[in-house]
Design a protein around this motif. Structure first.
Motif, short mmCIF file in Angstrom:
data_model
loop_
_atom_site.label_atom_id
_atom_site.label_comp_id
_atom_site.label_asym_id
_atom_site.label_seq_id
_atom_site.Cartn_x
_atom_site.Cartn_y
_atom_site.Cartn_z
N LEU A 1 -1.72 -2.93 -3.13
CA LEU A 1 -0.89 -2.24 -2.15
C LEU A 1 0.44 -2.96 -1.94
CD1 LEU A 1 -3.54 -1.28 0.57
CD2 LEU A 1 -2.34 0.27 -0.98
N ALA A 2 0.38 -4.29 -1.90
CA ALA A 2 1.61 -5.06 -1.73
C ALA A 2 2.55 -4.87 -2.91
CB ALA A 2 1.27 -6.55 -1.57
N HIS B 1 -7.22 4.60 -0.36
CA HIS B 1 -6.09 3.97 0.36
C HIS B 1 -4.85 3.88 -0.52
CE1 HIS B 1 -8.36 3.24 3.89
NE2 HIS B 1 -9.07 2.21 3.44
N ALA C 1 -9.94 -5.53 -4.96
CA ALA C 1 -9.04 -6.32 -4.12
C ALA C 1 -7.78 -5.48 -3.92
CB ALA C 1 -8.71 -7.65 -4.78
N VAL C 2 -7.83 -4.52 -3.01
CA VAL C 2 -6.77 -3.52 -2.92
C VAL C 2 -5.49 -4.05 -2.29
CG1 VAL C 2 -7.49 -2.60 -0.69
CG2 VAL C 2 -6.30 -1.11 -2.30
N GLU C 3 -5.59 -5.05 -1.43
CA GLU C 3 -4.39 -5.50 -0.72
C GLU C 3 -3.29 -6.00 -1.66
OE1 GLU C 3 -3.56 -4.92 2.31
OE2 GLU C 3 -5.49 -3.94 2.64
N PRO C 4 -3.61 -6.84 -2.67
CA PRO C 4 -2.53 -7.24 -3.60
C PRO C 4 -1.91 -6.06 -4.32
CG PRO C 4 -4.43 -8.69 -3.83
CD PRO C 4 -4.86 -7.55 -2.97
N GLU D 1 4.43 -1.54 -2.87
CA GLU D 1 5.49 -1.36 -1.89
C GLU D 1 6.86 -1.26 -2.54
OE1 GLU D 1 5.25 -0.87 1.37
OE2 GLU D 1 3.07 -0.94 1.28
N PRO E 1 -10.93 1.80 -1.73
CA PRO E 1 -9.63 1.25 -2.16
C PRO E 1 -8.79 2.28 -2.92
CG PRO E 1 -11.38 -0.31 -2.59
CD PRO E 1 -12.04 0.96 -2.18
N ARG F 1 -1.26 5.72 0.12
CA ARG F 1 -0.03 4.92 0.24
C ARG F 1 1.03 5.40 -0.75
NH1 ARG F 1 0.79 -0.42 1.92
NH2 ARG F 1 -1.00 0.00 3.28
#
Length: 233
Positions: free
Chosen positions: A81-82, A105, A76-79, A85, A102, A109
């Protein structure tokens, strides 16, 4: 009357004072203590199971005020990545178990934003079966720090720490007894202490040499009754 062998939870101590240093792991710890003056965007620390890689990841997270995720969590890479930030640093424990896309990515980032990456793995990236060529080139360009097989001093200290994490106090002669007979690996030390903890709970006895002899025999390290143990209690 014996007790049921319940798998009771215990807390592993991850503080700097709990990290045991020897020639086997000093180079890896040195990288932690040199951050943020690495001069490179990423580092891979590799070593066998139980060698303290996760402990190092916790130390680096504390030093860098970064975030720590597992390789499995990158599905679940989006959490992640968030969270990255606003982070200065990201540690990925067991990164060789992460899905490649993932991980790719997240790696990109972090590099784009100047975020330091600390990765742990069982082997250096050159030995990973990486299908994604761009990911392979990035990881294999990163410096690596290996944790070697433990010497007697480190292996003995690891045994003491595992006992302490389980709130078990053992005499030095028991540590020496185990060192002379056990498999020479970090994973074996963890398994041995876990087995001794369970048997001590079942029998209602403290950890003694006879108890250690029984566990070693169960794990296949020596006979249940060893001639070298005669007269030892």
């Amino acid at each position: 009357m014996s007790q049921l062998p319940l798998d009771l939870p215990y807390r592993t101590a991850f503080g700097r004072g709990d990290y045991l240093v020897s020639a086997a792991n000093a180079a890896a710890l040195g990288w932690i203590e040199r951050w943020p003056g690495w001069g490179v965007p990423a580092l891979v620390v590799h070593g066998p199971p139980g060698s303290g890689k996760t402990h190092l990841a916790h130390l680096w997270r504390e030093r860098s005020a970064g975030i720590l995720v597992t390789g499995a969590a990158l599905a679940a890479v989006e959490p992640v990545l968030a969270a990255a930030e606003t982070a200065r640093a990201v540690a990925i424990d067991d990164s060789d178990r992460a899905a490649e896309i993932p991980l790719f990515h997240l790696y990109n980032r972090c590099i784009e934003r100047g975020i330091s990456l600390f990765l742990t793995a069982r082997q250096p990236p050159a030995a990973w079966p990486i299908a994604l060529a761009d990911l392979a080139s990035r990881l294999r360009a990163a410096p690596v720090a290996g944790i070697a097989a433990p010497d007697d001093a480190l292996l003995g200290a690891v045994l003491v720490k595992h006992f302490a994490d389980r709130q078990l106090r053992v005499a030095p002669e028991i540590i020496n007894y185990l060192l002379r007979r056990m498999e020479r690996s970090f994973a074996a030390a963890a398994a041995l202490v876990g087995a001794l903890d369970r048997l001590a709970l079942v029998t209602g006895r403290p950890v003694t040499i006879p108890l250690a002899r029984r566990v070693l025999a169960t794990l296949g390290n020596q006979p249940a009754s060893s001639p070298s143990d005669l007269g030892v209690t």
